[in-house]
Write an enzyme that holds these catalytic residues in place. Sequence first.
Site, PDB file in Angstrom:
ATOM      1  N   GLU A  22      25.466 106.541  37.282  1.00  0.00           N
ATOM      2  CA  GLU A  22      26.407 105.544  36.742  1.00  0.00           C
ATOM      3  C   GLU A  22      26.649 104.445  37.777  1.00  0.00           C
ATOM      4  OE1 GLU A  22      29.234 108.020  33.672  1.00  0.00           O
ATOM      5  OE2 GLU A  22      29.601 108.309  35.809  1.00  0.00           O
TER       6      GLU A  22
ATOM      7  N   ASP B  65      46.865  81.660  24.798  1.00  0.00           N
ATOM      8  CA  ASP B  65      46.983  80.382  24.098  1.00  0.00           C
ATOM      9  C   ASP B  65      46.536  79.260  25.016  1.00  0.00           C
ATOM     10  OD1 ASP B  65      49.407  79.393  25.615  1.00  0.00           O
ATOM     11  OD2 ASP B  65      50.250  81.223  24.763  1.00  0.00           O
TER      12      ASP B  65
END
Length: 728
Positions: A612, A532
Amino acid sequence: MAVRVEGQTFYLETKNTLYQMKADHYGVLKHLWYGVKTGQDMEYLLDYPDVGFSGNIYDADRDRAYSQDTMPLEYATEGVGDFRIPAVGVRYENGASALDLRYEGYRIEDGKYAIPGLPAVYAEEYEAQTLEITLKDVVSDIRVVLKYGVLPDFDVITRSAVIVNDGSQTVMVNKAHSLCLDIPYGKWEWIHFHGRHLKERTPERRPLLHGVQQSSSKRGISSHHQNPTVLLCKEGCTETSGTCIGAALMYSGCFQTQIEYDQLNQTRLVMGINTHMFCWELKPGERFYTPEAILSMSSTGFETLSHQFHRVIREHVCRGKYKLIERPVLINNWEATYFDFNEEKLVEIARGAAELGVDMLVMDDGWFGQRDNDDAGLGDWYVNRDKLPGGLESLVAKVNDLGMDFGIWFEPEMISENSDLYRAHPEWVVRIPGRKPVRGRYQLVLDMSRPDVRDYLFDVMSRILNCANIRYVKWDFNRSVSDWYSELLPSGRQKEMPHRFVLGLYDLLERLTQAFPDVLFEGCCGGGGRFDAGVLYYCPQIWCSDDTDAFERTQIQYGTSFFYPISTIGSHVSAVPNHQTGRTTSVKARGVTAMAGTFGYELDLNKLLPEEKAEVKKQIGLFKEYGPLIHNGKYYRLSNPFEDQYAVWEYVSSDAKKVLVQGMIFRTEPNMLRYPIYLRGLDPEKKYRLREDGIIYSGNALMNGGILIPKAWGDYVPVEMYLEAIDG
Ligand code: DGJ
């Protein structure tokens, strides 16, 4: 001038919007307009009939058409014949609860007001104006000061209210919302963001039904389940067209958003502290400050509205050294080790990460007290020497020697029953006398309304942050709060506890962030349970979700992006099969998704295959290059991952010269026609070269003809296209 007054009509003007209200001849403050600029007094729109059962204030005498039950009001109350949801409510010593607020005066100031003890939008004097309108009850000496912050260049208006007791009796404030917005005309829909742990902020769009609809939290946090943001939009509003209004409450506790669609098909939105478990004793001379609500509107769809919220939150809510600079690429050990780590393991993880270009190691939960699982240790913020025999000093020095910074995890507001802190201070826990406390993840909650608890936390956390070169704090919170009670409050004031808890949190956050201005604070609450604008005032980034699955993240981050800027969204690449869903996606797909945020890793990179690792190295390089565009550019949602077979989003630099499109094709079908993706925000006249194959497109072609989504093979196929203008 952002604020203009003509007679008793107030004009709040931003670049593209007008907010208008008027104190009428009875002193009732009516809301006239929130929309595009009209250059007009909008009162002509208010022409109400005599509506049966809608009462008339006494002063209106025989005028049966004058009713507060029908007209748009600026801050609705009870006991004046308005039967819709009120924004504010009080109870006097005699048990009555009417509040008949009439206009008393106004004040305009340059700059933006602040709110004592609460987060609020801030601005320089030349960037904003503040309007204060004072209303007073016709009988008691209760005043309400309505505060408006107008930021013209941002198309933002902030609101907050102060309830003032200028009388001689104590009153109980049982509702004090931050925002009340009446919209007399139009068929509106609302979008709220619901979810659960691991599945935050799913947008849900619904037509308004007659009566009251609401989204709220009673959990002591703004919550994974509902978010303190809401969109009102006209039927048919899309990303790029139509009228919508957004409201974001800067509050990290129990909130309430209520929308009433009334008997005359008018819409009222109120938003503020949840009235469940709220009642505030206001003694003579005292004032109550509501949290702030941020309002913005757009007549060109959600995209513009999101840009307005992104900008104001990034530039005028987030604070501190990190708000506008690139954030470090992190590696966090949580999903790599959980509680099972020691110095050696952490240094190994850091070494592997440093080789690939990661900037910082974050040591997560488990470094303190007797914390070997989640049933012990919270509150004992001293180093576990079994795991870290040389203390933080040794570990941090070793990490620094690898060329990396170091960050640390805390869960300050929590306590385990199996902890030294609990044995010493059982009275610090939130619990109701005579009842067994509710546990969540085995743990209990500290009473943050107590100054002694906050002082303890400030001291113990400061000691840790001072003992070594610590550059980052992850501030976690892993349960809902339920059995509200504080030993320090008398019985009649227990309903102040949930709000006092939040005020306590803000007090501690303020003290620590001021004391450690060079530390980057990241908010967290079991992922995004406290995502928030209140937390963002202290922490410029928040861990978005404990769900790190790349496919799921495309949806969670999509919902989060309606209000919150990309630079605030904590997002990492984790291991596969994913620990929350079991899904396997490529490192590239995970990287592209995590880049729509602060970017980092949440696995042991040493365990990756050589190819990777090469991809990780490449994507860190790309993030270093694209980071400024991702965080400072405009963000465009090019698809809806809840409806489409792909998630695609775009970042465009402010001069429209750099464009990055990223995303994921969820699944491939045979004989599939490739979709064109229609880019947005480009200069139609400019030519853009696609980095991947050198092909040149005009801005007009990219926006109207689109660009074909890359060829896909398999599922969860990453999308990445970078374009740059070639003609200056
Ligand atoms: C919840 C957080 O969201 C996770 O990232 C991790 O920090 C755990 N808590 C640790 O307990």
